[in-house]
Design an enzyme around this catalytic site. Structure first.
Site, PDB file in Angstrom:
ATOM      1  N   SER A 142     -45.120  55.759  31.062  1.00  0.00           N
ATOM      2  CA  SER A 142     -45.002  56.008  29.626  1.00  0.00           C
ATOM      3  C   SER A 142     -45.252  57.500  29.431  1.00  0.00           C
ATOM      4  O   SER A 142     -45.793  58.166  30.323  1.00  0.00           O
ATOM      5  CB  SER A 142     -46.088  55.210  28.894  1.00  0.00           C
ATOM      6  OG  SER A 142     -46.287  55.697  27.587  1.00  0.00           O
ATOM      7  N   TYR A 155     -54.724  51.843  27.749  1.00  0.00           N
ATOM      8  CA  TYR A 155     -53.297  52.010  28.083  1.00  0.00           C
ATOM      9  C   TYR A 155     -53.054  53.364  28.742  1.00  0.00           C
ATOM     10  O   TYR A 155     -52.350  53.469  29.745  1.00  0.00           O
ATOM     11  CB  TYR A 155     -52.496  51.866  26.786  1.00  0.00           C
ATOM     12  CG  TYR A 155     -50.989  51.840  26.935  1.00  0.00           C
ATOM     13  CD1 TYR A 155     -50.329  50.659  27.260  1.00  0.00           C
ATOM     14  CD2 TYR A 155     -50.225  52.987  26.714  1.00  0.00           C
ATOM     15  CE1 TYR A 155     -48.948  50.619  27.361  1.00  0.00           C
ATOM     16  CE2 TYR A 155     -48.845  52.952  26.815  1.00  0.00           C
ATOM     17  CZ  TYR A 155     -48.208  51.767  27.135  1.00  0.00           C
ATOM     18  OH  TYR A 155     -46.832  51.732  27.234  1.00  0.00           O
ATOM     19  N   LYS A 159     -51.719  53.871  32.450  1.00  0.00           N
ATOM     20  CA  LYS A 159     -50.423  54.528  32.690  1.00  0.00           C
ATOM     21  C   LYS A 159     -50.591  55.803  33.528  1.00  0.00           C
ATOM     22  O   LYS A 159     -49.700  56.140  34.305  1.00  0.00           O
ATOM     23  CB  LYS A 159     -49.723  54.837  31.361  1.00  0.00           C
ATOM     24  CG  LYS A 159     -49.197  53.598  30.630  1.00  0.00           C
ATOM     25  CD  LYS A 159     -48.231  52.801  31.472  1.00  0.00           C
ATOM     26  CE  LYS A 159     -47.445  51.774  30.648  1.00  0.00           C
ATOM     27  NZ  LYS A 159     -46.667  50.858  31.514  1.00  0.00           N
TER      28      LYS A 159
END
Ligand code: NAD
Length: 260
Positions: A142, A155, A159
């Site tokens: 991402s 997150y 990532k």
């Protein structure tokens, strides 16, 4: 001849969103595609859509954070089709909270799906790739593999971690002709993002329109969401390129939100 003719590709989290589009992309290029997702029914429905469009696909039930389920799922694909050429480690979830009050259980859930899932599926597929002396792994990173946003600590950490895993796999895989790379999309309008818009509006005390315009797309060059096709194109390229020079890389597909 199609780019992935007769190859076998496993895409995790492919019953929905980005993974589903990637699965269609590989099928259009001649691959046999295994749609691995939490819910067997949803995975089978997605596979049936590919079959209806003239491709070859199967749905398999797999919680990517469950070691036994991952091993069984990958072995089932290998038993059915005899090889595994490409893994797209794509399954993911998002849970937003400020760090100061981030529930530990939610932190662990996010890391389990992204990081444990990427590791477990990689390990299960590498065995077959090493035996064949060939393979490619593409991880779904991402823009949050490169930078941070408020409320997304788990997150962002996961990532970023995926980039590290890809680099390690690239180092070890080279001797076996296995490449590993990461695709890093900006915001794509999938169910994962649709869910975040009202959540972030609530957490930040702004309207949903402001979340889209002033948070999600603020730093893009054109105010545009990244599309499913944008991401699929990058995944097919990294999985299919013949050059061994492209390994251990992360390619950002984000309308210029992050430039490296
Ligand atoms: P989505 O919610 O539409 O799809 C995610 C899929 O993963 C679902 O089918 C879900 O059932 C599956 N899944 C969730 N947990 C799983 C588990 N434990 N095991 C197996 N499958 C599981 O989301 P999406 O937007 O298509 O996201 C796909 C990937 O792309 C994720 O890794 C996400 O972090 C990444 N990503 C998305 C965006 C975006 O803007 N949508 C941007 C950058 C990266």
């Amino acid at each position: 001849m199609s780019r992935f003719q007769d190859q076998v590709v496993i895409v995790t989290g492919a019953a929905s969103g980005i993974g589903r589009e990637i699965a269609h992309g590989f099928a259009r290029e001649g691959a046999r595609v295994a749609i691995a997702d939490l819910n067997l029914e949803a995975a089978r429905t997605a596979a049936a859509k590919i079959s209806d469009a003239g491709g070859i696909a199967m749905g398999i039930a797999m919680d990517v954070s469950d070691e036994a389920a991952v091993n069984a799922g990958v072995e089932a694909v290998h038993a059915a089709w005899g090889r595994i050429d490409v893994l797209v480690s794509n399954a993911g979830i998002q849970i937003v909270h400020p760090v100061v009050s981030f529930p530990y259980a939610d932190w662990r859930k996010v890391l389990a799906v992204h990081l444990d899932g990427a590791f477990l599926t990689t390990r299960a597929c590498l065995k077959h790739m090493y035996a064949a002396n060939s393979g490619a792994i593409v991880y779904m990173g991402s823009v949050h593999s490169k930078l941070a946003s408020p409320l997304k600590a788990a997150y962002v950490a996961a990532k970023h971690g995926i980039v590290g895993l890809a680099r390690a796999v690239a180092k070890e895989g080279a001797a076996h002709n296995v490449r590993a790379n990461v695709v890093c999309p900006g915001f794509v309008r999938t169910p994962l993002v649709e869910k975040q818009i009202p959540e972030q509006a609530r957490e930040l005390g702004i309207s949903e329109e402001e979340v889209v315009k002033n948070v999600m797309l603020k730093d893009t060059v054109d105010g545009e969401f990244t599309t499913l096709e944008d991401v699929t194109e990058a995944v097919l390229f990294l999985a299919g390129t013949k050059t061994k020079a492209l390994t251990g890389q992360s390619l950002v597909v984000s309308h210029g939100w992050f430039m490296q």
